[in-house]
Design a protein around this motif. Structure first.
Motif, PDB file in Angstrom:
ATOM      1  N   ASN A  14      14.377 -54.259 -18.361  1.00  0.00           N
ATOM      2  CA  ASN A  14      14.046 -52.839 -18.557  1.00  0.00           C
ATOM      3  C   ASN A  14      14.757 -52.231 -19.759  1.00  0.00           C
ATOM      4  O   ASN A  14      14.378 -52.498 -20.892  1.00  0.00           O
ATOM      5  N   GLU A  15      15.809 -51.425 -19.512  1.00  0.00           N
ATOM      6  CA  GLU A  15      16.498 -50.707 -20.594  1.00  0.00           C
ATOM      7  C   GLU A  15      17.371 -51.630 -21.430  1.00  0.00           C
ATOM      8  O   GLU A  15      17.852 -51.231 -22.492  1.00  0.00           O
ATOM      9  N   VAL A  42       4.197 -48.734 -20.290  1.00  0.00           N
ATOM     10  CA  VAL A  42       5.053 -49.922 -20.316  1.00  0.00           C
ATOM     11  C   VAL A  42       4.212 -51.157 -20.649  1.00  0.00           C
ATOM     12  O   VAL A  42       4.649 -52.029 -21.419  1.00  0.00           O
ATOM     13  N   ASN A 100      11.198 -50.342 -28.694  1.00  0.00           N
ATOM     14  CA  ASN A 100      11.568 -49.464 -27.583  1.00  0.00           C
ATOM     15  C   ASN A 100      10.432 -48.495 -27.282  1.00  0.00           C
ATOM     16  O   ASN A 100       9.759 -48.021 -28.207  1.00  0.00           O
ATOM     17  N   LEU A 101      10.294 -48.156 -25.995  1.00  0.00           N
ATOM     18  CA  LEU A 101       9.290 -47.163 -25.603  1.00  0.00           C
ATOM     19  C   LEU A 101       9.713 -45.766 -26.047  1.00  0.00           C
ATOM     20  O   LEU A 101       8.880 -44.954 -26.447  1.00  0.00           O
ATOM     21  N   GLY A 102      11.000 -45.480 -25.985  1.00  0.00           N
ATOM     22  CA  GLY A 102      11.514 -44.166 -26.387  1.00  0.00           C
ATOM     23  C   GLY A 102      12.153 -44.226 -27.756  1.00  0.00           C
ATOM     24  O   GLY A 102      11.580 -44.757 -28.709  1.00  0.00           O
ATOM     25  N   THR A 128      18.987 -49.489 -24.450  1.00  0.00           N
ATOM     26  CA  THR A 128      18.476 -48.296 -25.111  1.00  0.00           C
ATOM     27  C   THR A 128      19.356 -47.114 -24.728  1.00  0.00           C
ATOM     28  O   THR A 128      19.817 -46.998 -23.592  1.00  0.00           O
ATOM     29  N   ASP A 168      18.445 -44.061 -24.399  1.00  0.00           N
ATOM     30  CA  ASP A 168      17.762 -43.129 -23.486  1.00  0.00           C
ATOM     31  C   ASP A 168      17.380 -43.777 -22.160  1.00  0.00           C
ATOM     32  O   ASP A 168      16.787 -43.129 -21.303  1.00  0.00           O
ATOM     33  N   LYS A 190      15.136 -45.856 -21.507  1.00  0.00           N
ATOM     34  CA  LYS A 190      13.730 -46.277 -21.405  1.00  0.00           C
ATOM     35  C   LYS A 190      13.607 -47.765 -21.732  1.00  0.00           C
ATOM     36  O   LYS A 190      14.475 -48.332 -22.395  1.00  0.00           O
TER      37      LYS A 190
END
Ligand code: MF3
Ligand code: CO
Length: 250
Positions: A74-75, A121, A207-209, A224, A226, A228
């Motif tokens: 994930n992050e 995602v 990164n998504l964010g 990350t 944030d 995300k």
């Protein structure tokens, strides 16, 4: 002049074997990613598979790295240290495998989704892989390294993802990291000219964010800022007369 090492056809053949084994290990581990499994169990499976294939981890003890693989959930962007974290539905799991084979390194990585339903995602993971393939398609003798970087960045821009800038791809051979560094962003038409016989590890991290990252106190885990999710894909390729050969075929 550049310090990029050109491999002979015989050396490329050994790197093809190294890459094939790195890809085999990656496939076995990715297939075992299920809810309830811990990242340490996945790392043990990687070790078993490496032993069966007669190769050793290129990561273990590299600058003191404490595990066989990197497993980043994930992050975590990259360099996640396998441990007690339990994989759950909705996770994205990035697995990075490097092996030593007959004096050469094979290096590759992939992000797998565990019953992910969030379309953002899914798009993150799909577009990071698409960016890797776009980078590889830019490889041919006479092209510039910046053409590869730029092709990757364009996929991020189009899909509104952010590019991690602090970590880059790299040349690969008798060391895991050779020249050149391969950023996942930047202008085309610049940088070293690609030549037949170069071996490159191309590895976009998106990164998504925000693109902002930080390293945890363990000195390795990159997350990350944030919280995300992030995705990471890597192939080791050889520059051929025609373009690129993927030495770590899935
Ligand atoms: N694919 C990564 C790299 O190219 C793996 C390094 S992990 C480390 O650097 F633990 F060995 F550093
Ligand atoms: Co790498």
């Amino acid at each position: 002049m550049s310090g990029i090492i050109i491999k002979t056809p015989a050396e490329i053949e050994v790197m093809r074997q190294a890459g094939g084994k790195a890809a085999d290990v990656l496939r076995v581990v990715c297939d075992a990613v299920k809810p309830g499994v811990t990242t340490l169990e996945l790392d043990h499976l990687a070790l078993d598979t490496m032993e069966r294939l007669g190769v050793k981890s290129a990561f273990l003890n590299y600058m003191g790295y404490p595990a066989q693989t990197c497993i980043s959930v994930n992050e975590t962007v990259i360099h996640g240290i396998p441990g007690s974290r339990v994989i759950q539905d909705g996770d994205v799991v990035s697995i990075d495998v490097g092996v030593w084979h007959m004096g050469f390194v094979g290096d590759n990585a992939k992000t797998v989704m565990v019953n992910v339903e969030d379309p953002a995602v899914i798009a993150l993971v799909e577009n990071t892989e698409k960016a890797l393939m776009a980078g590889i398609e830019a490889v041919r003798p006479g092209a510039r390294l910046g053409d590869v970087s730029h092709a990757i960045e364009q996929v991020a821009n189009k899909s509104r993802l952010s590019v991690v800038r602090e970590f880059v791809g790299h040349g690969c051979g008798r060391s895991m990291h050779e020249e050149p560094q391969i950023p996942n962003f930047g202008p085309s038409g610049r940088g070293p000219i690609l030549r037949e016989g170069m071996v490159l590890c191309i590895e976009p991290m998106f990164n998504l964010g925000s693109r902002r990252i930080r390293t945890l106190d363990d000195g390795w885990t990159v997350v990350t800022s944030d919280g995300k999710p992030a995705a990471h894909f890597e192939h080791m390729i050889a520059v051929t007369a025609e373009g690129a050969e993927i030495l770590t075929p899935r």
